[in-house]
Design a protein around this motif. Sequence first.
Motif, PDB file in Angstrom:
ATOM      1  N   ALA A  26       0.911  -1.264   0.084  1.00 17.34           N
ATOM      2  CA  ALA A  26       0.028  -0.136  -0.054  1.00 17.34           C
ATOM      3  C   ALA A  26       0.798   1.213  -0.025  1.00 17.34           C
ATOM      4  CB  ALA A  26      -0.893  -0.142   1.138  1.00 17.34           C
ATOM      5  N   VAL A  27       2.035   1.235   0.761  1.00 20.61           N
ATOM      6  CA  VAL A  27       2.769   2.382   0.931  1.00 20.61           C
ATOM      7  C   VAL A  27       3.460   2.754  -0.548  1.00 20.61           C
ATOM      8  CG1 VAL A  27       4.720   1.585   1.853  1.00 20.61           C
ATOM      9  CG2 VAL A  27       4.183   3.941   2.404  1.00 20.61           C
ATOM     10  N   THR A  28       3.902   1.400  -1.119  1.00 22.21           N
ATOM     11  CA  THR A  28       4.799   1.437  -2.557  1.00 22.21           C
ATOM     12  C   THR A  28       3.549   2.168  -3.489  1.00 22.21           C
ATOM     13  OG1 THR A  28       5.718  -0.530  -1.941  1.00 22.21           O
ATOM     14  CG2 THR A  28       5.450   0.155  -4.370  1.00 22.21           C
ATOM     15  N   ALA A  29       2.413   1.726  -3.602  1.00 15.58           N
ATOM     16  CA  ALA A  29       1.268   2.388  -4.547  1.00 15.58           C
ATOM     17  C   ALA A  29       1.127   3.755  -4.274  1.00 15.58           C
ATOM     18  CB  ALA A  29       0.079   1.584  -4.071  1.00 15.58           C
ATOM     19  N   ALA A  30       0.744   4.187  -2.849  1.00 14.12           N
ATOM     20  CA  ALA A  30       0.793   5.596  -2.687  1.00 14.12           C
ATOM     21  C   ALA A  30       1.863   6.456  -3.057  1.00 14.12           C
ATOM     22  CB  ALA A  30       0.207   5.859  -1.099  1.00 14.12           C
ATOM     23  N   ALA A  31       3.158   6.112  -2.582  1.00 12.76           N
ATOM     24  CA  ALA A  31       4.341   6.741  -3.044  1.00 12.76           C
ATOM     25  C   ALA A  31       4.487   6.938  -4.582  1.00 12.76           C
ATOM     26  CB  ALA A  31       5.382   5.994  -2.466  1.00 12.76           C
ATOM     27  N   LYS A  32       4.137   5.779  -5.131  1.00  6.94           N
ATOM     28  CA  LYS A  32       4.361   6.132  -6.848  1.00  6.94           C
ATOM     29  C   LYS A  32       3.231   7.120  -7.125  1.00  6.94           C
ATOM     30  CE  LYS A  32       6.486   3.765  -9.256  1.00  6.94           C
ATOM     31  NZ  LYS A  32       7.742   4.240 -10.019  1.00  6.94           N
ATOM     32  N   MET A  33       1.992   6.927  -6.746  1.00  4.34           N
ATOM     33  CA  MET A  33       1.100   7.705  -7.265  1.00  4.34           C
ATOM     34  C   MET A  33       1.319   9.285  -6.714  1.00  4.34           C
ATOM     35  SD  MET A  33      -1.383   5.923  -8.857  1.00  4.34           S
ATOM     36  CE  MET A  33      -2.662   7.123  -8.958  1.00  4.34           C
ATOM     37  N   LEU A  34       1.774   9.464  -5.914  1.00  5.16           N
ATOM     38  CA  LEU A  34       2.222  10.739  -5.423  1.00  5.16           C
ATOM     39  C   LEU A  34       3.214  11.433  -5.704  1.00  5.16           C
ATOM     40  CD1 LEU A  34       0.780  10.421  -1.722  1.00  5.16           C
ATOM     41  CD2 LEU A  34      -0.276  11.852  -3.575  1.00  5.16           C
ATOM     42  N   GLY A  35       4.331  10.475  -6.402  1.00  7.57           N
ATOM     43  CA  GLY A  35       5.514  10.809  -7.026  1.00  7.57           C
ATOM     44  C   GLY A  35       6.603  11.325  -6.024  1.00  7.57           C
ATOM     45  N   LEU A  36       6.531  10.476  -4.975  1.00  4.09           N
ATOM     46  CA  LEU A  36       7.643  10.979  -3.893  1.00  4.09           C
ATOM     47  C   LEU A  36       8.990  10.862  -4.316  1.00  4.09           C
ATOM     48  CD1 LEU A  36       5.015  10.655  -1.899  1.00  4.09           C
ATOM     49  CD2 LEU A  36       6.616   9.404  -0.283  1.00  4.09           C
ATOM     50  N   ASP A  37       9.934  11.761  -3.982  1.00  3.86           N
ATOM     51  CA  ASP A  37      11.252  11.507  -4.427  1.00  3.86           C
ATOM     52  C   ASP A  37      12.201  10.578  -3.306  1.00  3.86           C
ATOM     53  OD1 ASP A  37      12.027  12.626  -1.802  1.00  3.86           O
ATOM     54  OD2 ASP A  37      12.341  14.694  -2.428  1.00  3.86           O
ATOM     55  N   ARG A  38      13.277  10.160  -3.633  1.00  2.00           N
ATOM     56  CA  ARG A  38      13.846   9.147  -2.870  1.00  2.00           C
ATOM     57  C   ARG A  38      13.803   9.191  -1.513  1.00  2.00           C
ATOM     58  NH1 ARG A  38      18.643   6.801  -1.002  1.00  2.00           N
ATOM     59  NH2 ARG A  38      19.074   4.752  -2.036  1.00  2.00           N
ATOM     60  N   GLN A  39      14.198  10.482  -1.122  1.00  2.00           N
ATOM     61  CA  GLN A  39      14.267  10.463   0.564  1.00  2.00           C
ATOM     62  C   GLN A  39      12.815  10.486   1.238  1.00  2.00           C
ATOM     63  OE1 GLN A  39      16.839  10.504   2.527  1.00  2.00           O
ATOM     64  NE2 GLN A  39      15.691  11.191   4.454  1.00  2.00           N
ATOM     65  N   GLN A  40      11.770  10.752   0.310  1.00  2.41           N
ATOM     66  CA  GLN A  40      10.631  10.670   0.923  1.00  2.41           C
ATOM     67  C   GLN A  40      10.067   9.526   0.964  1.00  2.41           C
ATOM     68  OE1 GLN A  40       8.821  13.570  -2.066  1.00  2.41           O
ATOM     69  NE2 GLN A  40       8.926  15.292  -0.606  1.00  2.41           N
ATOM     70  N   MET A  41      10.525   8.697  -0.219  1.00  3.50           N
ATOM     71  CA  MET A  41      10.039   7.364  -0.107  1.00  3.50           C
ATOM     72  C   MET A  41      10.749   6.493   1.095  1.00  3.50           C
ATOM     73  SD  MET A  41       9.487   4.677  -3.388  1.00  3.50           S
ATOM     74  CE  MET A  41       8.691   6.083  -4.305  1.00  3.50           C
ATOM     75  N   LEU A  42      11.774   6.773   1.258  1.00  3.23           N
ATOM     76  CA  LEU A  42      12.406   6.217   2.331  1.00  3.23           C
ATOM     77  C   LEU A  42      11.818   6.546   3.585  1.00  3.23           C
ATOM     78  CD1 LEU A  42      16.107   6.896   1.677  1.00  3.23           C
ATOM     79  CD2 LEU A  42      15.203   4.472   1.916  1.00  3.23           C
TER      80      LEU A  42
END
Length: 454
Positions: free
Chosen positions: A167-183
């Motif tokens: 779920a967090v992968t899906a949301a992070a991709k949808m919202l276009g998180l950068d590398r640090q934000q995704m971490l």
Amino acid sequence: MTTPATTLTGQLIDRVRAVQYETLPATAIDIAKACALDGIAVMLAGATEPLGLGRIVTQFVKDAGGNPQATVIAGGFKTSMVNAAYANGTMAHALDFDNTWYPLNHPTSPTLPAILAIAENHNLGGKKIIESLVAAFEVQGRMRMAATGLETGSGFHKPGTTGQFGAVTAAAKMLGLDRQQMLMAFGIAGSRAGSMSINTGTMTKSSHSGHAARMGLECAVLAKMGFTGSADVFGPKGFFDTFLFGKAEPHLLVDNFGAPFRMVDPGVGFKKHPSNYFTHRPIDAALMLREQHNIKPEQIAKVDVVFPRFEYVNRPQPETGLDGKFSVQYTTTVALLDGEITVDSFNNERRFAPDVEALLQKITLHLDDNIPNDFDRMHIDMKVTLTDGRVLTQRVDKLSGWVGSPLTREQRMRKFHSCAKRVLARETADRIVAIVENLEQQPSVGELMTLVRA
């Protein structure tokens, strides 16, 4: 000092960020669309769950209020993204009709609801949805491979643990998180994970997918706003040590990631029956015997089912219709009586009907340690003894619909329409199929979400 670039978590994030629609194989795109349509189907039907689960969760989020950002499917209203993801994720798993794969997990119900909520609120199109769904499935598959200590049917339930990271992968991709934000989002998600299998047979089990969808979305939004978490949630003292006491193979998170994508190989299982997947082999055996021998209930003296040792579905007297979804004895009973398993097989009226009560007493489950309890390798044997002394037998090993033996498009369409007709007119359902099967051509999900809002 170890930096995020050299940690296992950092390696995983880099692979997730590298997933782009333009480089996806055509097979993955097609499977993602099929999964999206199946997910929408079971959400629509989940809103009508016989014990009222859909009604309760819909009313709960309606009473909670929230900015009208995203649709509650079959609810007739919008609420906040997180509330919509929670409601829709819960309804997606309400019937235990959502798809699964190997190793066992429910990849759609924790992820698609978060994706649709973000897509609707941020006016994102079909290509981004497909890209995010493929990435989310891959992470869940890799999590299940790595989490070797996560036993099926005991301890933690998968949607609330490995599904949380899908779920967090899906949301992070949808919202276009950068590398640090995704971490950071993955770190936050580590503290949102958890769900107890003891709640199987109750409404709470379905909420594990809803909770994962909501929390995955929340984690990604918070990280985008600057909220912090551990940059190495899969490192020492992280997820694997905390939940599995180190019984894991963490390197499988990244080894051969996307080569091929796991939704392509080994593939995704689409369920034929709205019940726990372990009950499907006994259901199929009962249906085969009933059809081949024209068995009438009054002819049955006793039924013996030989099954691998797996207590999760050994429920000789399920307490409710919902609990019956996890009972080999009950699903075998209804299959023999009705010749089919439907959503309404699991209401309390059917569970406590006189003919069910009578035949249920004649079903005996025998647990055999010689049969592998691994879902991919197991088999079951059924023996029906008739009152005239005849003995009928049936073995079922490989299931149609399971990975490696997919349902045809025609079978998937029958499932979709059987679910959708509980809420929608046929012409509306047909339009939804047309949209989702051409999802990559959709600039937004506005029309789709209007249709499923019902």
